[in-house]
Write a protein that holds these residues in place. Structure first.
Motif, short mmCIF file in Angstrom:
data_model
loop_
_atom_site.label_atom_id
_atom_site.label_comp_id
_atom_site.label_asym_id
_atom_site.label_seq_id
_atom_site.Cartn_x
_atom_site.Cartn_y
_atom_site.Cartn_z
N PRO A 6 56.37 -23.02 123.88
CA PRO A 6 56.61 -21.75 124.87
C PRO A 6 57.19 -20.78 123.98
N GLN A 7 58.52 -20.92 123.30
CA GLN A 7 58.87 -20.51 122.99
C GLN A 7 58.67 -19.94 121.25
N PRO A 8 59.11 -18.80 120.61
CA PRO A 8 59.33 -19.71 118.97
C PRO A 8 59.91 -20.43 118.59
N ALA A 9 59.71 -21.36 117.29
CA ALA A 9 60.30 -22.48 117.25
C ALA A 9 59.77 -21.91 115.28
N SER A 10 60.71 -22.66 115.16
CA SER A 10 60.95 -22.93 113.72
C SER A 10 60.55 -24.60 112.79
N HIS A 11 61.00 -25.72 114.07
CA HIS A 11 60.39 -26.31 113.59
C HIS A 11 59.87 -27.75 114.79
N VAL A 12 58.93 -28.91 114.16
CA VAL A 12 59.04 -28.88 115.01
C VAL A 12 59.63 -30.80 114.87
N SER A 13 59.62 -32.39 115.21
CA SER A 13 59.57 -33.07 115.85
C SER A 13 59.07 -34.15 115.35
N SER A 14 59.53 -35.21 114.56
CA SER A 14 58.42 -36.08 113.97
C SER A 14 57.35 -36.98 115.06
N SER A 15 58.26 -36.91 116.11
CA SER A 15 58.07 -37.76 117.46
C SER A 15 56.40 -36.57 117.61
N GLN A 16 57.01 -35.29 117.99
CA GLN A 16 55.66 -34.08 118.52
C GLN A 16 54.23 -34.47 117.10
N ASP B 271 50.53 -11.57 121.58
CA ASP B 271 49.92 -11.68 123.12
C ASP B 271 50.60 -12.69 123.58
N THR B 272 51.08 -12.88 124.55
CA THR B 272 51.94 -13.62 125.12
C THR B 272 52.08 -14.91 126.28
N PRO B 273 51.57 -15.95 126.09
CA PRO B 273 52.27 -16.71 127.26
C PRO B 273 51.30 -16.53 128.53
N LEU B 274 50.37 -16.62 129.93
CA LEU B 274 50.43 -16.55 130.89
C LEU B 274 51.62 -16.53 131.72
N ALA B 275 52.18 -18.13 131.05
CA ALA B 275 53.40 -18.14 132.14
C ALA B 275 54.35 -17.38 131.68
N ALA C 112 49.16 -22.73 132.94
CA ALA C 112 49.58 -20.60 132.31
C ALA C 112 49.78 -20.95 131.08
N ARG C 113 50.95 -21.47 131.04
CA ARG C 113 51.66 -21.81 129.49
C ARG C 113 50.19 -22.00 128.29
N LEU C 114 48.91 -22.71 128.93
CA LEU C 114 48.27 -22.72 127.73
C LEU C 114 47.11 -21.27 127.80
N ILE C 115 47.55 -20.95 127.99
CA ILE C 115 46.98 -19.51 127.99
C ILE C 115 47.21 -18.07 127.89
N ARG C 116 47.48 -17.77 126.68
CA ARG C 116 47.94 -16.59 125.88
C ARG C 116 46.47 -14.55 126.93
N VAL C 117 47.83 -14.37 126.94
CA VAL C 117 47.35 -12.86 127.12
C VAL C 117 47.92 -11.71 126.88
N GLU C 118 46.56 -10.85 126.20
CA GLU C 118 47.15 -9.25 126.24
C GLU C 118 47.80 -8.89 127.46
N VAL C 119 48.96 -8.26 127.38
CA VAL C 119 49.22 -6.75 128.75
C VAL C 119 48.36 -6.04 128.99
N LEU C 120 47.48 -5.79 129.97
CA LEU C 120 47.16 -3.48 129.77
C LEU C 120 47.75 -3.24 130.62
#
Length: 225
Positions: free
Chosen positions: A24-34, A149-153, A216-224
């Motif tokens: 949901p926010q810019p990230a540079s790392h993921v976990s092994s569990s993910q 684009d941005t998450p709808l949420a 809504a977190r799974l939908i990316r949108v462009e704001v017009l």
């Protein structure tokens, strides 16, 4: 380097990049569990592969910090994602596979494709720029234009929007989005956003939709404008 990499290694790198993009926010790392959950593989198996990719200079991995992809790893991942997304378009347009199920089919197909076949599939589908889920197809040299684009949420007030891409490959969720008319390219209006991550009310033409924060977190949108 490319000759040393198995299809499984490329798939790991591609999945890490997808997980980073889906935060949901810019990230540079993921976990092994993910990563283990996303690939449906045991954590010890994930750690072994991550160590191999780290030794090849494609990942960085530090305890309690997570897994980060290097620039070299990112190029390999994007080239693999390119093959998968071209295969998705081909399977939908030419073979007639339902777009709801095409991601898993393309994953299985991609492993055995040569670059010559991928180029032919791209030609037969009109050199597509996006996959059936609205995501950009990387270039042949492993680059991807920045997307704004941005998450709808994350929208907190009324706005006119256009759906750009869907950040899930789960057939059930995609089918639900399809039933609601929330597909890439669809324009609509955000009418109301409830506080505290509550539901959102959307207007599509003359119809209204109410969706929860998790969708809504799974939908990316462009704001017009």
């Amino acid at each position: 380097m490319a000759a040393e990499l198995s299809s499984k290694m490329r798939a790991y790198l591609a999945e890490i990049l997808r997980l980073l993009e889906r935060q949901p926010q810019p990230a540079s790392h993921v976990s092994s569990s993910q990563l283990a959950e996303a690939l449906d593989i045991s954590p010890p198996a994930v750690n072994r592969m991550v160590n191999r990719l780290r030794d090849l200079g494609l990942l960085r991995h530090k305890p309690y910090q997570g897994i980060a992809i290097t620039e070299a790893g990112r190029v390999v991942a994007l080239k693999h994602i390119r093959r998968q997304r071209i295969a998705e378009v081909f399977l939908v347009q030419v073979v007639g596979i339902n777009w709801l199920d095409v991601h898993s089919e393309a994953q299985r197909l991609t492993d055995g494709l040569s670059e010559k076949v991928v180029a032919r599939m791209e030609q037969m589908t009109g050199a597509p720029k996006i996959c059936p889920h609205g995501e950009l197809i990387p270039t042949a040299d492993g680059t991807l234009p920045a997307q704004t684009d941005t998450p709808l949420a994350q929208l907190k007030q009324a706005a006119r929007i256009r759906i750009s891409r869907l950040m899930t490959r789960e057939p059930d969720r995609l089918a639900y989005m399809e039933a609601l008319g929330l597909l890439p390219g669809q324009g609509c209006e955000v009418i109301h956003v409830a506080p505290f991550d509550g539901p959102m009310q959307l207007k599509l033409g003359r119809e209204f939709r109410i969706i929860g924060h998790s969708l809504a977190r799974l939908i990316r949108v462009e704001v017009l404008p």
